[in-house]
Design an enzyme around this catalytic site. Sequence first.
Site, PDB file in Angstrom:
ATOM      1  N   THR A  47     -17.286 -12.719   9.873  1.00  0.00           N
ATOM      2  CA  THR A  47     -18.519 -13.238  10.829  1.00  0.00           C
ATOM      3  C   THR A  47     -19.459 -12.265  10.831  1.00  0.00           C
ATOM      4  O   THR A  47     -19.301 -10.891  10.393  1.00  0.00           O
ATOM      5  CB  THR A  47     -17.782 -13.516  12.265  1.00  0.00           C
ATOM      6  OG1 THR A  47     -17.431 -12.147  12.762  1.00  0.00           O
ATOM      7  CG2 THR A  47     -16.667 -14.600  12.214  1.00  0.00           C
TER       8      THR A  47
ATOM      9  N   ASN B  89     -11.606 -11.173   4.684  1.00  0.00           N
ATOM     10  CA  ASN B  89     -11.771  -9.693   4.379  1.00  0.00           C
ATOM     11  C   ASN B  89     -10.276  -9.232   4.802  1.00  0.00           C
ATOM     12  O   ASN B  89      -9.755  -9.759   5.616  1.00  0.00           O
ATOM     13  CB  ASN B  89     -12.875  -9.292   5.055  1.00  0.00           C
ATOM     14  CG  ASN B  89     -12.876  -7.503   4.947  1.00  0.00           C
ATOM     15  OD1 ASN B  89     -12.773  -7.222   3.720  1.00  0.00           O
ATOM     16  ND2 ASN B  89     -12.945  -6.820   5.940  1.00  0.00           N
TER      17      ASN B  89
ATOM     18  N   HIS C 231      -8.757  -5.817   6.332  1.00  0.00           N
ATOM     19  CA  HIS C 231      -9.288  -4.400   6.918  1.00  0.00           C
ATOM     20  C   HIS C 231      -7.846  -3.472   7.159  1.00  0.00           C
ATOM     21  O   HIS C 231      -6.839  -4.349   7.664  1.00  0.00           O
ATOM     22  CB  HIS C 231      -9.904  -4.732   8.169  1.00  0.00           C
ATOM     23  CG  HIS C 231     -10.346  -3.623   8.907  1.00  0.00           C
ATOM     24  ND1 HIS C 231     -11.491  -2.524   8.436  1.00  0.00           N
ATOM     25  CD2 HIS C 231      -9.839  -2.788   9.888  1.00  0.00           C
ATOM     26  CE1 HIS C 231     -11.572  -1.807   9.190  1.00  0.00           C
ATOM     27  NE2 HIS C 231     -10.779  -1.868  10.286  1.00  0.00           N
TER      28      HIS C 231
ATOM     29  N   ASN D 183      -5.827  -5.075  -4.253  1.00  0.00           N
ATOM     30  CA  ASN D 183      -5.578  -6.465  -3.646  1.00  0.00           C
ATOM     31  C   ASN D 183      -6.011  -7.370  -4.639  1.00  0.00           C
ATOM     32  O   ASN D 183      -5.384  -8.628  -4.340  1.00  0.00           O
ATOM     33  CB  ASN D 183      -6.677  -6.145  -2.122  1.00  0.00           C
ATOM     34  CG  ASN D 183      -5.707  -5.711  -1.120  1.00  0.00           C
ATOM     35  OD1 ASN D 183      -4.694  -6.040  -0.676  1.00  0.00           O
ATOM     36  ND2 ASN D 183      -6.214  -4.351  -0.811  1.00  0.00           N
TER      37      ASN D 183
ATOM     38  N   GLU E  88      -0.579  -4.490   2.789  1.00  0.00           N
ATOM     39  CA  GLU E  88      -1.816  -5.477   2.605  1.00  0.00           C
ATOM     40  C   GLU E  88      -1.688  -6.193   1.080  1.00  0.00           C
ATOM     41  O   GLU E  88      -1.805  -7.295   1.149  1.00  0.00           O
ATOM     42  CB  GLU E  88      -2.963  -4.479   1.728  1.00  0.00           C
ATOM     43  CG  GLU E  88      -3.516  -3.668   3.120  1.00  0.00           C
ATOM     44  CD  GLU E  88      -4.902  -2.891   2.571  1.00  0.00           C
ATOM     45  OE1 GLU E  88      -5.560  -3.448   1.733  1.00  0.00           O
ATOM     46  OE2 GLU E  88      -4.978  -1.674   3.037  1.00  0.00           O
TER      47      GLU E  88
HETATM   48  C1  GRF Z   1      -8.193   0.226   0.704  1.00  0.00           C
HETATM   49  O1  GRF Z   1      -8.410   1.358   1.352  1.00  0.00           O
HETATM   50  C2  GRF Z   1      -7.566  -1.005   1.172  1.00  0.00           C
HETATM   51  O2  GRF Z   1      -6.911  -0.423   2.297  1.00  0.00           O
HETATM   52  C3  GRF Z   1      -8.693  -1.583   1.679  1.00  0.00           C
HETATM   53  O3  GRF Z   1      -9.727  -1.411   0.365  1.00  0.00           O
HETATM   54  C4  GRF Z   1      -9.378  -0.122  -0.231  1.00  0.00           C
HETATM   55  C5  GRF Z   1      -9.282  -0.296  -1.547  1.00  0.00           C
HETATM   56  O4  GRF Z   1      -8.477  -1.419  -1.869  1.00  0.00           O
HETATM   57  N1  GRF Z   1      -8.469  -2.833   1.868  1.00  0.00           N
HETATM   58  P1  GRF Z   1      -8.336  -2.023  -3.486  1.00  0.00           P
HETATM   59  O5  GRF Z   1      -7.295  -1.213  -3.910  1.00  0.00           O
HETATM   60  O6  GRF Z   1      -9.624  -1.893  -4.066  1.00  0.00           O
HETATM   61  O7  GRF Z   1      -7.742  -3.615  -3.001  1.00  0.00           O
END
Ligand code: GRF
Length: 196
Positions: A141, A107, A109, A13, A174
């Site tokens: 929060t 964040n 999720h 991400n 995501e």
């Molecule tokens: C993944 O499980 C994602 O769904 C959650 O964090 C975990 C790792 O994400 N947001 P990333 O590849 O380190 O961004």
Amino acid sequence: RRVAILISGGGSNMLRLVEDMGRGDHPARPVLVLSNDPEAPGLAKAAALGIPTAAVDHRPFKGDRPAFEAALREKIDAARPDILCLAGFMRILTPSFIAHYAGRMLNIHPSLLPDYRGLHTHARALAAGETEHGCTVHEVTADLDAGPILGQARVPVKPGDTPATLAARVLEMEHCLYPAVLRRFAVGDRTPVRLP
Ligand code: GRF
């Protein structure tokens, strides 16, 4: 706007956020990638892109969360971010840490909040027989996974899905959702993003 991104692992991400901020028309730019794990693969990826990185290993702090968070804040505040993005950051933050960044910490999720707060969201959704799942970007929060929703993306649950196949489908979304939310949030637009 200056953005600090907190990771704990691969940082997929984080990479998509950085990639999007690299496009000329983006109102924000990355100023720090910080991890609680010095070995997080995402740190090397960020460094390769020329982004300042730091790590605060949470393990030496054992149960002393305030001391761990004081070390985090020192690294974060040195980068003078306007916005914090938690991206696969796997440590619980105390209300006082969150209060320090109130209104400017996001964040992502992997569930359609308010459903499935906490961990193992894909397995739990499958066990419950959900036909739809997804991910949410929210303001952080004091209540875990419960802040104002800034964006949601939905994916179908398919026959034969396992937690891994469902997680992969959600992760793809995501990578679309978080950059779209950050573009709006960085200009003060809190209109929720809805995908598809
Ligand atoms: C993944 O499980 C994602 O769904 C959650 O964090 C975990 C790792 O994400 N947001 P990333 O590849 O380190 O961004």
